[in-house]
Motif scaffolding. Structure first.
Motif, PDB file in Angstrom:
ATOM      1  N   LYS A   1       0.822  -1.204   0.000  1.00  0.00           N
ATOM      2  CA  LYS A   1       0.000   0.000   0.000  1.00  0.00           C
ATOM      3  C   LYS A   1       0.857   1.255   0.000  1.00  0.00           C
ATOM      4  CE  LYS A   1      -4.292  -1.670   2.019  1.00  0.00           C
ATOM      5  NZ  LYS A   1      -5.355  -1.392   3.007  1.00  0.00           N
TER       6      LYS A   1
ATOM      7  N   GLY B   1       0.095   4.852   1.059  1.00  0.00           N
ATOM      8  CA  GLY B   1      -0.968   5.599   1.722  1.00  0.00           C
ATOM      9  C   GLY B   1      -2.130   4.663   1.999  1.00  0.00           C
ATOM     10  N   THR B   2      -3.302   5.014   1.468  1.00  0.00           N
ATOM     11  CA  THR B   2      -4.485   4.183   1.702  1.00  0.00           C
ATOM     12  C   THR B   2      -4.825   3.298   0.506  1.00  0.00           C
ATOM     13  OG1 THR B   2      -5.930   5.969   0.916  1.00  0.00           O
ATOM     14  CG2 THR B   2      -5.467   5.868   3.291  1.00  0.00           C
ATOM     15  N   ALA B   3      -4.090   3.441  -0.602  1.00  0.00           N
ATOM     16  CA  ALA B   3      -4.409   2.693  -1.822  1.00  0.00           C
ATOM     17  C   ALA B   3      -3.383   1.596  -2.069  1.00  0.00           C
ATOM     18  CB  ALA B   3      -4.448   3.642  -3.023  1.00  0.00           C
ATOM     19  N   LYS B   4      -3.841   0.475  -2.606  1.00  0.00           N
ATOM     20  CA  LYS B   4      -2.910  -0.580  -2.975  1.00  0.00           C
ATOM     21  C   LYS B   4      -2.142  -0.148  -4.218  1.00  0.00           C
ATOM     22  CE  LYS B   4      -5.403  -3.518  -6.278  1.00  0.00           C
ATOM     23  NZ  LYS B   4      -5.725  -4.885  -6.661  1.00  0.00           N
TER      24      LYS B   4
ATOM     25  N   SER C   1      -0.617  -9.407   6.545  1.00  0.00           N
ATOM     26  CA  SER C   1      -0.865  -7.988   6.818  1.00  0.00           C
ATOM     27  C   SER C   1      -0.457  -7.141   5.614  1.00  0.00           C
ATOM     28  CB  SER C   1      -0.050  -7.538   8.037  1.00  0.00           C
ATOM     29  OG  SER C   1      -0.405  -8.285   9.182  1.00  0.00           O
ATOM     30  N   PRO C   2      -1.090  -5.983   5.446  1.00  0.00           N
ATOM     31  CA  PRO C   2      -0.662  -5.078   4.374  1.00  0.00           C
ATOM     32  C   PRO C   2       0.741  -4.546   4.639  1.00  0.00           C
ATOM     33  CG  PRO C   2      -2.273  -4.013   5.787  1.00  0.00           C
ATOM     34  CD  PRO C   2      -2.239  -5.455   6.203  1.00  0.00           C
TER      35      PRO C   2
ATOM     36  N   GLU D   1       3.181  -1.374   4.250  1.00  0.00           N
ATOM     37  CA  GLU D   1       3.178   0.067   4.010  1.00  0.00           C
ATOM     38  C   GLU D   1       4.434   0.433   3.223  1.00  0.00           C
ATOM     39  OE1 GLU D   1       0.629   1.895   4.672  1.00  0.00           O
ATOM     40  OE2 GLU D   1      -0.442   0.310   5.767  1.00  0.00           O
TER      41      GLU D   1
ATOM     42  N   SER E   1       6.778   3.286   1.270  1.00  0.00           N
ATOM     43  CA  SER E   1       7.151   4.671   1.023  1.00  0.00           C
ATOM     44  C   SER E   1       8.665   4.719   0.978  1.00  0.00           C
ATOM     45  CB  SER E   1       6.630   5.607   2.123  1.00  0.00           C
ATOM     46  OG  SER E   1       7.298   5.359   3.342  1.00  0.00           O
TER      47      SER E   1
END
Length: 432
Positions: free
Chosen positions: A261, A263-266, A300-301, A303, A305
């Protein structure tokens, strides 16, 4: 502690028991090769590469299959945009995918079958489904009849109407029911096509994986893996057609990894937020990227960045500094260390009474994490803890500064501990 695995189908974590003792067949859905590989494409392969490494460490003989979808609507559209052929585009993007995997140290894939090379097997399954009343031909297409599968929806734990309402269903007057899905699509002018009993055409997406997985791993797989976004419709439809065809359990364990992901988008091509692997690796070392992908529990997703990657890169420098320290102390390269490749080899090297200094306590905790549904995130936490312990031990030991003839057992215990650190790392595909 026995290995326990969470099964999406049962929503339970149970002891891992393969179909055939000592052997594991694992199938993971690969990419549709129409664009360069982005980092989201690497999540599943890196995770399941670590799964294979640990299963192999435990003594299993593992066959790991990742398919290549080299014929699909997306490929056809993209090839037209680039004024090239589907075949040329697929081959070029497959090479990019394979190269990206190699850079991230994904070494465990045994076979990468291509959809276009298994059309005959797909046609045989379709013919069997039609004969059994689970599929029907309609104006050159072939569809799976979801109403003929009494437990359709069991992988998603929803009834067919709920799934249909929450998904984009392809509308066609050729279908008997809105939720029916295509097994075979009649040829359109200029598209890749093969001969079949229903006329020239090409296979649908879902039938590809059923045919390729069963050809190489048998009617019942031990592990079927893939991203959470594939649970429906792809895996649900794959499960339905496979079990309707064979009358047997298709997969003992369904493992779905969380998605990358931003942010909030895959991360996905359809969203337009992809970061291609080739571009990312110009900024960050491959080991940093692999470390990030294994730093959370696989369900789990993740994150993503650049800030997070910079944090991982900085934390990895602590390991690299320690490896240099080890070489100063011992005169030996950490990377040249020979660590046990299997649990049996590890157990053979243990000596009575050795615990803290030699890493047995840390290794026991590391193994407990991996035995608990391949918790690589927890296992990496144990790597950090053990690194701290080894550094503290080196800080407080005068023994390392003595002549070799005056050293006590502390020096050997330290070397043994570092060997265990290397063993943990190689199970995860790190520090090799």
């Amino acid at each position: 502690m026995a290995l326990r695995v969470y099964n999406t189908l049962t929503k339970e974590k149970t002891e891992f028991v393969p179909v055939e003792p000592g052997k594991v067949g694992m199938y993971v859905c690969g990419p549709t090769v129409y664009k360069p590989s982005h980092i989201g494409h690497m999540v599943g392969p890196v995770i399941f590469d670590a799964v294979k490494r640990y299963l192999t460490y435990l003594g299993y003989q593992v066959t790991f299959i990742v398919n290549i979808t080299d014929v699909d609507d997306k490929l056809i559209v993209r090839a037209k945009e680039l004024n090239t052929t589907v075949k040329e585009l697929a081959e070029r993007m497959t090479a990019d995918y394979v190269e990206s995997l190699a850079k991230l140290n994904v070494r465990g894939i045994d076979r990468m079958p291509k959809a276009t090379e298994h059309v005959a097997e797909m046609i045989e399954i379709m013919k069997g489904l039609i004969d059994k009343g689970h599929a029907y031909a309609s104006q050159g297409d072939v569809y799976f009849d979801v109403t003929k599968d009494a437990d359709y929806g069991k992988l998603c734990h929803r009834d067919p109407e709920q799934m249909e309402a929450g998904a984009r269903v392809e509308v066609s007057e050729r279908k008997r029911n809105p939720g029916d899905f295509a097994l075979w699509k009649g040829a359109k002018p200029g598209e890749p096509a093969w001969d079949s009993p229903w006329g020239r055409g090409r296979p649908g997406w879902h039938i590809e994986c059923s045919a390729m997985s069963m050809k190489y791993l048998g009617k019942t797989l031990d592990i079927h893996g893939g991203g959470l976004d594939l649970q429906f419709p792809h895996h649900e439809n794959e499960l339905a057609q496979s079990e309707s065809y064979t009358g047997q359990t298709f997969a003992r364990y369904w493992m779905h990894n969380g998605l990358l992901k931003m942010g909030t988008a895959k991360m996905a091509g359809s969203v337009g937020n992809v970061v291609n692997v080739v571009d990312l690796l110009q900024k960050f070392p491959p080991e940093t990227v692999r470390f990030l992908l294994l730093s959370t529990h696989y369900r789990s997703p993740i994150e993503y960045s650049e800030e997070r990657l910079n944090e991982v890169k900085k934390s990895l420098e602590g390991f690299y500094r320690f490896f240099e320290r080890y070489e100063r102390i011992t005169g030996e390269s950490f990377y040249a260390l020979q660590a046990p490749q299997t649990k049996a080899e590890h157990d053979a090297t243990k000596r009575p009474g050795e615990q803290l200094l030699t890493g047995e306590e840390a290794f026991s905790e590391f193994s407990a994490c991996m035995d608990d549904d391949f918790n690589t995130g927890g296992a990496i936490g144990k790597l950090y803890e053990f690194l701290t312990l080894l550094n503290k031990f080196a800080d407080g030991s005068r023994d390392f500064h003595e002549q070799e003839t005056h050293r006590t057992g502390a020096f050997d215990a330290f070397k043994r501990g570092v060997q265990v650190l290397k063993e943990m790392g190689q199970i995860l595909g790190l520090f090799s």
